[in-house]
Design a protein around this motif. Structure first.
Motif, PDB file in Angstrom:
ATOM      1  N   SER A  51       0.825  -1.199   0.000  1.00 30.77           N
ATOM      2  CA  SER A  51       0.000   0.000   0.000  1.00 30.77           C
ATOM      3  C   SER A  51       0.863   1.254   0.000  1.00 30.77           C
ATOM      4  N   LYS A  52       0.396   2.304  -0.651  1.00 27.72           N
ATOM      5  CA  LYS A  52       1.129   3.567  -0.683  1.00 27.72           C
ATOM      6  C   LYS A  52       1.232   4.168   0.704  1.00 27.72           C
ATOM      7  N   TYR A  53       0.279   3.864   1.547  1.00 28.68           N
ATOM      8  CA  TYR A  53       0.305   4.392   2.910  1.00 28.68           C
ATOM      9  C   TYR A  53       1.360   3.688   3.767  1.00 28.68           C
ATOM     10  N   VAL A  54       1.705   2.448   3.410  1.00 32.40           N
ATOM     11  CA  VAL A  54       2.766   1.751   4.130  1.00 32.40           C
ATOM     12  C   VAL A  54       4.122   2.313   3.708  1.00 32.40           C
ATOM     13  N   LYS A  55       4.290   2.570   2.402  1.00 26.80           N
ATOM     14  CA  LYS A  55       5.534   3.141   1.911  1.00 26.80           C
ATOM     15  C   LYS A  55       5.729   4.563   2.431  1.00 26.80           C
ATOM     16  N   ASN A  56       4.661   5.362   2.380  1.00 30.92           N
ATOM     17  CA  ASN A  56       4.732   6.775   2.766  1.00 30.92           C
ATOM     18  C   ASN A  56       3.545   7.072   3.679  1.00 30.92           C
ATOM     19  N   PRO A  57       3.749   7.120   4.986  1.00 29.32           N
ATOM     20  CA  PRO A  57       2.623   7.341   5.904  1.00 29.32           C
ATOM     21  C   PRO A  57       1.966   8.707   5.728  1.00 29.32           C
ATOM     22  N   ASP A  58       2.690   9.675   5.157  1.00 32.06           N
ATOM     23  CA  ASP A  58       2.141  11.017   4.927  1.00 32.06           C
ATOM     24  C   ASP A  58       1.675  11.182   3.490  1.00 32.06           C
ATOM     25  N   TYR A  59       1.185  10.120   2.883  1.00 31.02           N
ATOM     26  CA  TYR A  59       0.744  10.142   1.486  1.00 31.02           C
ATOM     27  C   TYR A  59      -0.479  11.037   1.339  1.00 31.02           C
ATOM     28  N   HIS A  60      -0.425  11.979   0.366  1.00 29.00           N
ATOM     29  CA  HIS A  60      -1.526  12.925   0.135  1.00 29.00           C
ATOM     30  C   HIS A  60      -2.260  12.649  -1.175  1.00 29.00           C
ATOM     31  N   GLY A  61      -1.759  11.745  -1.984  1.00 25.94           N
ATOM     32  CA  GLY A  61      -2.477  11.355  -3.189  1.00 25.94           C
ATOM     33  C   GLY A  61      -2.014  12.046  -4.450  1.00 25.94           C
ATOM     34  N   PHE A  62      -0.904  12.773  -4.408  1.00 28.28           N
ATOM     35  CA  PHE A  62      -0.453  13.481  -5.596  1.00 28.28           C
ATOM     36  C   PHE A  62       0.611  12.702  -6.372  1.00 28.28           C
ATOM     37  N   SER A  63       1.501  12.028  -5.669  1.00 28.93           N
ATOM     38  CA  SER A  63       2.586  11.309  -6.331  1.00 28.93           C
ATOM     39  C   SER A  63       3.071  10.178  -5.427  1.00 28.93           C
ATOM     40  N   ASP A  64       3.699   9.164  -6.046  1.00 26.34           N
ATOM     41  CA  ASP A  64       4.267   8.077  -5.258  1.00 26.34           C
ATOM     42  C   ASP A  64       5.559   8.503  -4.570  1.00 26.34           C
ATOM     43  N   ASN A  65       6.245   9.476  -5.148  1.00 27.97           N
ATOM     44  CA  ASN A  65       7.474   9.991  -4.561  1.00 27.97           C
ATOM     45  C   ASN A  65       7.110  10.883  -3.377  1.00 27.97           C
ATOM     46  N   PRO A  66       7.612  10.606  -2.170  1.00 28.15           N
ATOM     47  CA  PRO A  66       7.220  11.399  -0.995  1.00 28.15           C
ATOM     48  C   PRO A  66       7.564  12.878  -1.107  1.00 28.15           C
ATOM     49  N   VAL A  67       8.702  13.212  -1.729  1.00 33.37           N
ATOM     50  CA  VAL A  67       9.100  14.619  -1.867  1.00 33.37           C
ATOM     51  C   VAL A  67       8.151  15.338  -2.812  1.00 33.37           C
ATOM     52  N   HIS A  68       7.879  14.717  -3.959  1.00 32.13           N
ATOM     53  CA  HIS A  68       6.958  15.328  -4.925  1.00 32.13           C
ATOM     54  C   HIS A  68       5.544  15.402  -4.365  1.00 32.13           C
ATOM     55  N   ASP A  69       5.154  14.377  -3.622  1.00 29.98           N
ATOM     56  CA  ASP A  69       3.810  14.348  -3.037  1.00 29.98           C
ATOM     57  C   ASP A  69       3.613  15.512  -2.067  1.00 29.98           C
ATOM     58  N   GLU A  70       4.582  15.726  -1.186  1.00 30.43           N
ATOM     59  CA  GLU A  70       4.455  16.821  -0.219  1.00 30.43           C
ATOM     60  C   GLU A  70       4.540  18.181  -0.907  1.00 30.43           C
ATOM     61  N   TRP A  71       5.436  18.309  -1.901  1.00 29.10           N
ATOM     62  CA  TRP A  71       5.567  19.578  -2.619  1.00 29.10           C
ATOM     63  C   TRP A  71       4.276  19.904  -3.367  1.00 29.10           C
ATOM     64  N   ASN A  72       3.711  18.923  -4.053  1.00 32.11           N
ATOM     65  CA  ASN A  72       2.452  19.152  -4.780  1.00 32.11           C
ATOM     66  C   ASN A  72       1.308  19.470  -3.834  1.00 32.11           C
ATOM     67  N   MET A  73       1.279  18.830  -2.667  1.00 31.75           N
ATOM     68  CA  MET A  73       0.232  19.128  -1.689  1.00 31.75           C
ATOM     69  C   MET A  73       0.339  20.574  -1.215  1.00 31.75           C
ATOM     70  N   ARG A  74       1.550  21.019  -0.907  1.00 30.17           N
ATOM     71  CA  ARG A  74       1.729  22.389  -0.429  1.00 30.17           C
ATOM     72  C   ARG A  74       1.400  23.417  -1.506  1.00 30.17           C
ATOM     73  N   VAL A  75       1.815  23.152  -2.746  1.00 32.03           N
ATOM     74  CA  VAL A  75       1.514  24.075  -3.847  1.00 32.03           C
ATOM     75  C   VAL A  75       0.008  24.140  -4.077  1.00 32.03           C
ATOM     76  N   SER A  76      -0.646  22.988  -4.082  1.00 31.78           N
ATOM     77  CA  SER A  76      -2.104  22.962  -4.291  1.00 31.78           C
ATOM     78  C   SER A  76      -2.835  23.699  -3.174  1.00 31.78           C
ATOM     79  N   PHE A  77      -2.402  23.492  -1.955  1.00 32.69           N
ATOM     80  CA  PHE A  77      -3.034  24.162  -0.819  1.00 32.69           C
ATOM     81  C   PHE A  77      -2.824  25.672  -0.898  1.00 32.69           C
TER      82      PHE A  77
END
Length: 160
Positions: A51-77
């Motif tokens: 599961s993506k949540y097991v790989k990255n507990p802070d998964y926001h649904g934007f990308s599988d890469n944790p860095v890109h996922d968090e960056w995209n979440m912050r930009v979108s917000f």
């Protein structure tokens, strides 16, 4: 209430009804301690998908890469909040005059200028010109107000 909570997932009601617990039983003999769990541990899938949540507990649904996922979440917000604030303020600023307050003020200023130029007082005791008001004659004023009902004299009741 728990039936309404079932829409959050089939496992959520199970956790609230039966919280996870460990049962420890000990007997008098040494080394006979047994630890058991109420809920069996789920077996790992044999096909290897994690599961993506097991790989990255802070998964926001934007990308599988944790860095890109968090960056995209912050930009979108940030973009969403900025867009809502700017467009909301712009929309409310350009709304039409609510309650016609601005129009009423302009009209009052125009009437004041007209009355000052004509030499009239700004406020008059008569709201309407008394010469233009048409009053009913005395005969019309004595006519009953309700059509179809006769005026009753003193002592007459409505039950007769």
């Amino acid at each position: 209430m728990l039936t309404r909570l079932s829409r959050f997932g089939p496992g959520s009601t199970r956790l609230w009804c039966h919280p996870p617990a460990r049962l420890i039983s000990q007997s008098k003999t040494a080394g006979s301690t047994a630890v058991t769990e109420l809920h069996p541990v789920p077996e790992a899938d044999s096909h290897g998908e994690v599961s993506k949540y097991v790989k990255n507990p802070d998964y926001h649904g934007f990308s599988d890469n944790p860095v890109h996922d968090e960056w995209n979440m912050r930009v979108s917000f940030a973009f969403g909040i900025s867009f809502a604030l700017v467009m909301g303020a712009t929309y409310t600023h350009y709304l039409p005059d609510r309650g016609m307050q601005q129009w009423a003020r302009r009209e009052a200023e125009r009437v004041i200028v007209q009355r000052e130029e004509a030499g009239l007082p700004l406020l008059d005791e008569n709201y309407y010109d008394p010469q233009k008001i048409i009053l009913p004659s005395d005969k019309e004023a004595q006519r009953p107000l309700l059509v179809g009902h006769q005026q009753k004299g003193r002592g007459e009741s409505d039950l007769s």
